[in-house]
Enzyme design. Structure first.
Site, PDB file in Angstrom:
ATOM      1  N   ASP A   9       0.820  -1.111  -0.074  1.00  0.00           N
ATOM      2  CA  ASP A   9      -0.083   0.258  -0.284  1.00  0.00           C
ATOM      3  C   ASP A   9       0.770   1.424   0.070  1.00  0.00           C
ATOM      4  OD1 ASP A   9      -2.178  -1.357  -0.195  1.00  0.00           O
ATOM      5  OD2 ASP A   9      -2.257  -1.386   1.928  1.00  0.00           O
ATOM      6  N   LYS A  31       0.306  -8.073  -2.495  1.00  0.00           N
ATOM      7  CA  LYS A  31      -0.696  -7.245  -2.708  1.00  0.00           C
ATOM      8  C   LYS A  31      -0.669  -6.387  -3.094  1.00  0.00           C
ATOM      9  CE  LYS A  31      -4.023  -6.039   0.497  1.00  0.00           C
ATOM     10  NZ  LYS A  31      -4.786  -4.856   0.251  1.00  0.00           N
ATOM     11  N   ASP A  58      -6.046  -6.805  -4.875  1.00  0.00           N
ATOM     12  CA  ASP A  58      -6.989  -6.872  -4.358  1.00  0.00           C
ATOM     13  C   ASP A  58      -7.820  -5.335  -4.800  1.00  0.00           C
ATOM     14  OD1 ASP A  58      -8.918  -6.701  -2.003  1.00  0.00           O
ATOM     15  OD2 ASP A  58      -7.051  -5.763  -0.891  1.00  0.00           O
ATOM     16  N   LEU A  59      -8.638  -5.373  -5.923  1.00  0.00           N
ATOM     17  CA  LEU A  59      -8.852  -4.048  -6.245  1.00  0.00           C
ATOM     18  C   LEU A  59     -10.748  -4.137  -5.792  1.00  0.00           C
ATOM     19  CD1 LEU A  59      -7.571  -3.684 -10.100  1.00  0.00           C
ATOM     20  CD2 LEU A  59      -7.294  -2.427  -7.740  1.00  0.00           C
ATOM     21  N   HIS A  62     -16.843  -4.721  -7.583  1.00  0.00           N
ATOM     22  CA  HIS A  62     -17.863  -4.569  -6.927  1.00  0.00           C
ATOM     23  C   HIS A  62     -19.166  -3.293  -8.060  1.00  0.00           C
ATOM     24  CE1 HIS A  62     -21.295  -2.844  -3.451  1.00  0.00           C
ATOM     25  NE2 HIS A  62     -21.514  -3.513  -4.552  1.00  0.00           N
ATOM     26  N   ASP A  63     -19.547  -4.499  -8.844  1.00  0.00           N
ATOM     27  CA  ASP A  63     -20.085  -3.957 -10.092  1.00  0.00           C
ATOM     28  C   ASP A  63     -21.226  -4.312 -11.222  1.00  0.00           C
ATOM     29  OD1 ASP A  63     -20.495  -1.755 -12.090  1.00  0.00           O
ATOM     30  OD2 ASP A  63     -18.853  -1.372 -12.163  1.00  0.00           O
ATOM     31  N   ILE A  64     -21.977  -5.013 -11.586  1.00  0.00           N
ATOM     32  CA  ILE A  64     -22.685  -5.182 -12.221  1.00  0.00           C
ATOM     33  C   ILE A  64     -22.498  -6.299 -13.484  1.00  0.00           C
ATOM     34  CG2 ILE A  64     -24.367  -3.637 -13.028  1.00  0.00           C
ATOM     35  CD1 ILE A  64     -23.353  -3.787 -15.608  1.00  0.00           C
ATOM     36  N   PRO A  65     -22.663  -7.492 -12.992  1.00  0.00           N
ATOM     37  CA  PRO A  65     -22.422  -8.998 -13.095  1.00  0.00           C
ATOM     38  C   PRO A  65     -21.227  -8.942 -14.491  1.00  0.00           C
ATOM     39  CG  PRO A  65     -24.681  -9.139 -12.618  1.00  0.00           C
ATOM     40  CD  PRO A  65     -24.592  -7.862 -11.997  1.00  0.00           C
ATOM     41  N   THR A  67     -20.101  -6.716 -15.488  1.00  0.00           N
ATOM     42  CA  THR A  67     -18.467  -5.844 -16.107  1.00  0.00           C
ATOM     43  C   THR A  67     -17.662  -6.205 -14.372  1.00  0.00           C
ATOM     44  OG1 THR A  67     -19.853  -3.766 -16.344  1.00  0.00           O
ATOM     45  CG2 THR A  67     -17.551  -3.204 -14.742  1.00  0.00           C
ATOM     46  N   THR A 113     -12.462  -5.234   7.736  1.00  0.00           N
ATOM     47  CA  THR A 113     -12.174  -5.497   8.833  1.00  0.00           C
ATOM     48  C   THR A 113     -11.847  -4.183   9.736  1.00  0.00           C
ATOM     49  OG1 THR A 113     -10.066  -5.662   7.958  1.00  0.00           O
ATOM     50  CG2 THR A 113     -10.175  -7.843   9.099  1.00  0.00           C
ATOM     51  N   GLN A 171      -8.467  -0.105  11.929  1.00  0.00           N
ATOM     52  CA  GLN A 171      -8.894  -1.626  12.017  1.00  0.00           C
ATOM     53  C   GLN A 171      -9.836  -2.428  13.006  1.00  0.00           C
ATOM     54  OE1 GLN A 171      -8.520  -3.469   9.225  1.00  0.00           O
ATOM     55  NE2 GLN A 171      -7.484  -3.350   8.428  1.00  0.00           N
ATOM     56  N   GLY A 191       0.020  -5.180   6.171  1.00  0.00           N
ATOM     57  CA  GLY A 191       0.679  -3.986   5.353  1.00  0.00           C
ATOM     58  C   GLY A 191       1.172  -3.089   6.249  1.00  0.00           C
TER      59      GLY A 191
HETATM   60  O1  C5P Z   1      -2.065  -1.970   6.606  1.00  0.00           O
HETATM   61  P1  C5P Z   1      -2.427  -3.167   7.270  1.00  0.00           P
HETATM   62  O2  C5P Z   1      -1.696  -4.029   7.484  1.00  0.00           O
HETATM   63  O3  C5P Z   1      -4.245  -2.796   8.369  1.00  0.00           O
HETATM   64  O4  C5P Z   1      -2.897  -3.564   5.665  1.00  0.00           O
HETATM   65  C1  C5P Z   1      -4.124  -4.405   5.896  1.00  0.00           C
HETATM   66  C2  C5P Z   1      -4.810  -3.900   4.166  1.00  0.00           C
HETATM   67  O5  C5P Z   1      -5.589  -5.628   3.943  1.00  0.00           O
HETATM   68  C3  C5P Z   1      -5.035  -3.340   3.634  1.00  0.00           C
HETATM   69  O6  C5P Z   1      -3.979  -3.357   2.155  1.00  0.00           O
HETATM   70  C4  C5P Z   1      -6.181  -3.373   2.952  1.00  0.00           C
HETATM   71  O7  C5P Z   1      -6.476  -2.453   2.568  1.00  0.00           O
HETATM   72  C5  C5P Z   1      -7.298  -4.775   3.187  1.00  0.00           C
HETATM   73  N1  C5P Z   1      -7.956  -4.940   3.872  1.00  0.00           N
HETATM   74  C6  C5P Z   1      -8.258  -4.359   4.619  1.00  0.00           C
HETATM   75  N2  C5P Z   1      -9.822  -5.549   5.126  1.00  0.00           N
HETATM   76  C7  C5P Z   1     -10.893  -6.180   4.248  1.00  0.00           C
HETATM   77  C8  C5P Z   1      -9.929  -6.601   3.315  1.00  0.00           C
HETATM   78  C9  C5P Z   1      -8.381  -6.037   2.477  1.00  0.00           C
HETATM   79  O8  C5P Z   1      -8.066  -4.229   5.699  1.00  0.00           O
HETATM   80  N3  C5P Z   1     -11.188  -6.579   4.755  1.00  0.00           N
END
Ligand code: C5P
Length: 214
Positions: A9, A31, A58-59, A62-65, A67, A113, A171, A191
């Site tokens: 990130d 990721k 990890d994008l 969330h869109d129409i099926p 797409t 999360t 978080q 991250g």
């Molecule tokens: O920095 P940190 O350890 O909190 O990074 C967590 C990573 O996981 C981030 O890239 C965040 O976008 C991703 N993530 C998340 N919760 C989710 C899905 C993905 O924190 N449910």
């Protein structure tokens, strides 16, 4: 495959390359989310693969099926190992994503999360994802054991919200790497605890060793 997934990130692709090289012994999957993908796109995927590592894109589609289906096809053509869709996109969207041939693994985000959710709701979403032929879910480490119990050992559980030491940030549903793995997480997404460490390679090694003895 090693269990730690490093969330790149960051904005800077050169810094990303240094991180991939420095953490190489401890990590197999990196990721790439919107932060880096919007800066460096295909190049960043190529860099990771040139370093003989896998990409988790990890994008959170969330869109129409239709797409989402085409988005999964494009991700497949980039050669990524796995990607995410949002569970809340609905059953038809999940099935449409899963129908792509020779596709990467698809993991559904149950609930972020950073948000509060009841375990019952997370489990319900995991079960429905499995019914829609999704390969696993991204969810809090606190629900990993229950998801494994309900969805079986072959259903992947990928858990962000990993905090080796207690901090106060965005978080909400967090735990340590050891507990996440004990709870049955197949992969832990880390991250900031690595990215913001004084020595990211040391931080990755430390987490790697903490979960290796589990
Ligand atoms: O920095 P940190 O350890 O909190 O990074 C967590 C990573 O996981 C981030 O890239 C965040 O976008 C991703 N993530 C998340 N919760 C989710 C899905 C993905 O924190 N449910």
């Amino acid at each position: 495959m090693k269990k730690i997934i490093l969330a790149l990130d960051i904005y800077d692709s050169q810094k990303a390359e240094k991180l991939v090289k420095d953490t190489n012994p401890y990590i197999d999957i990196y990721k790439v989310g919107p932060i880096l993908f919007l800066q460096a796109g295909k190049e960043i995927i190529k860099m990771i693969k040139d370093n003989k590592k896998e990409v988790f894109l990890d994008l959170k589609f969330h869109d129409i099926p239709a797409t989402v289906k085409r988005s999964v096809e494009s991700a497949r053509d980039l050669g990524v190992f796995s990607l995410t869709v949002h569970f809340i996109g609905g059953e038809e969207m999940l099935r449409s994503a899963a129908s792509v041939e020779n596709r990467p693994k698809i993991w559904a985000v149950t609930v972020l999360t950073s948000q509060i959710a009841t375990p019952e709701e997370v489990i319900r979403r995991a079960i429905l994802s499995k019914i829609c032929e999704i390969d696993g879910v991204v969810s809090s480490p606190l629900e990993a054991a229950l998801i494994k119990k309900e969805c079986g050992k072959d259903f992947d559980v990928v858990t962000p919200g990993i905090r080796p030491v207690k901090v106060n940030d965005d978080q909400k549903r967090v735990t340590t790497p050891e507990i996440a793995v004990e709870n049955g997480a197949d992969f832990i997404v880390v991250g900031r605890p690595i990215l913001e460490a004084e020595n990211p390679a040391e931080a990755a090694k430390n987490i790697y060793e903490r979960i290796a003895i589990k």
